[in-house]
Design a protein around this motif. Structure first.
Motif, PDB file in Angstrom:
ATOM      1  N   ILE A  38       0.842  -1.200   0.000  1.00  0.00           N
ATOM      2  CA  ILE A  38       0.000   0.000   0.000  1.00  0.00           C
ATOM      3  C   ILE A  38       0.878   1.252   0.000  1.00  0.00           C
ATOM      4  N   ASP A  39       1.913   1.253   0.844  1.00  0.00           N
ATOM      5  CA  ASP A  39       2.827   2.391   0.899  1.00  0.00           C
ATOM      6  C   ASP A  39       3.515   2.595  -0.448  1.00  0.00           C
ATOM      7  N   TYR A  40       3.964   1.514  -1.068  1.00  0.00           N
ATOM      8  CA  TYR A  40       4.608   1.604  -2.382  1.00  0.00           C
ATOM      9  C   TYR A  40       3.662   2.222  -3.409  1.00  0.00           C
ATOM     10  N   ARG A  41       2.417   1.723  -3.442  1.00  0.00           N
ATOM     11  CA  ARG A  41       1.444   2.240  -4.410  1.00  0.00           C
ATOM     12  C   ARG A  41       1.155   3.717  -4.180  1.00  0.00           C
ATOM     13  N   GLU A  42       1.113   4.146  -2.928  1.00  0.00           N
ATOM     14  CA  GLU A  42       0.897   5.564  -2.628  1.00  0.00           C
ATOM     15  C   GLU A  42       2.097   6.401  -3.067  1.00  0.00           C
ATOM     16  N   ARG A  43       3.321   5.907  -2.785  1.00  0.00           N
ATOM     17  CA  ARG A  43       4.525   6.627  -3.201  1.00  0.00           C
ATOM     18  C   ARG A  43       4.589   6.744  -4.717  1.00  0.00           C
ATOM     19  N   ARG A  44       4.247   5.657  -5.404  1.00  0.00           N
ATOM     20  CA  ARG A  44       4.266   5.659  -6.866  1.00  0.00           C
ATOM     21  C   ARG A  44       3.228   6.648  -7.412  1.00  0.00           C
ATOM     22  N   ALA A  45       2.025   6.638  -6.851  1.00  0.00           N
ATOM     23  CA  ALA A  45       0.966   7.541  -7.311  1.00  0.00           C
ATOM     24  C   ALA A  45       1.360   9.004  -7.134  1.00  0.00           C
ATOM     25  N   ARG A  46       2.103   9.283  -6.063  1.00  0.00           N
ATOM     26  CA  ARG A  46       2.552  10.659  -5.816  1.00  0.00           C
ATOM     27  C   ARG A  46       3.776  11.022  -6.647  1.00  0.00           C
ATOM     28  N   GLY A  47       4.387  10.009  -7.283  1.00  0.00           N
ATOM     29  CA  GLY A  47       5.577  10.252  -8.084  1.00  0.00           C
ATOM     30  C   GLY A  47       6.806  10.553  -7.262  1.00  0.00           C
ATOM     31  N   GLU A  48       6.850  10.004  -6.039  1.00  0.00           N
ATOM     32  CA  GLU A  48       7.999  10.262  -5.165  1.00  0.00           C
ATOM     33  C   GLU A  48       9.259   9.622  -5.740  1.00  0.00           C
ATOM     34  N   PRO A  49      10.392  10.287  -5.561  1.00  0.00           N
ATOM     35  CA  PRO A  49      11.660   9.721  -6.028  1.00  0.00           C
ATOM     36  C   PRO A  49      11.943   8.385  -5.335  1.00  0.00           C
ATOM     37  N   GLY A  50      12.491   7.462  -6.084  1.00  0.00           N
ATOM     38  CA  GLY A  50      12.916   6.195  -5.507  1.00  0.00           C
ATOM     39  C   GLY A  50      11.902   5.066  -5.581  1.00  0.00           C
ATOM     40  N   TRP A  51      10.654   5.365  -5.960  1.00  0.00           N
ATOM     41  CA  TRP A  51       9.664   4.289  -5.995  1.00  0.00           C
ATOM     42  C   TRP A  51      10.052   3.213  -6.999  1.00  0.00           C
ATOM     43  N   SER A  52      10.722   3.598  -8.090  1.00  0.00           N
ATOM     44  CA  SER A  52      11.034   2.630  -9.147  1.00  0.00           C
ATOM     45  C   SER A  52      12.030   1.561  -8.695  1.00  0.00           C
TER      46      SER A  52
END
Length: 87
Positions: A38-52
């Motif tokens: 869930i945290d990963y999906r939220e970080r990805r949706a926000r476009g936070e650096p490092g999610w990739s």
């Protein structure tokens, strides 16, 4: 859609199960894995650096969840087929 409606919907669809400690988890995943995903999906949706850099882990967890979810649906549909028809 409220959080409660969403929870009811995904529970109905067998997306969420309850673990041994009575916590909601994605089917096939532990509580810790569910929280992480869930945290990963939220970080990805926000476009936070490092999610990739976590994408490989997320894809693995998502695959495990989808396999477990599909198995649950197959079992449930098999039970539906075993029930006598109501005339």
């Amino acid at each position: 859609m409220t959080a409660e409606k969403l929870r009811t919907h995904v529970t109905y669809l067998s997306e969420i199960e309850t673990d041994s400690e009575r916590r909601d988890v994605f089917a096939g995943l532990t509580h810790e894995e569910t929280v992480w995903l869930i945290d990963y999906r939220e970080r990805r949706a926000r476009g936070e650096p490092g999610w990739s850099r976590d994408q490989t882990i997320a894809l693995g967890l998502t695959a495990r969840h989808k396999i477990a979810h599909t198995q649950i649906l197959n079992l449930e549909s098999g039970r539906q087929l075993d029930r006598p028809a109501i005339n």
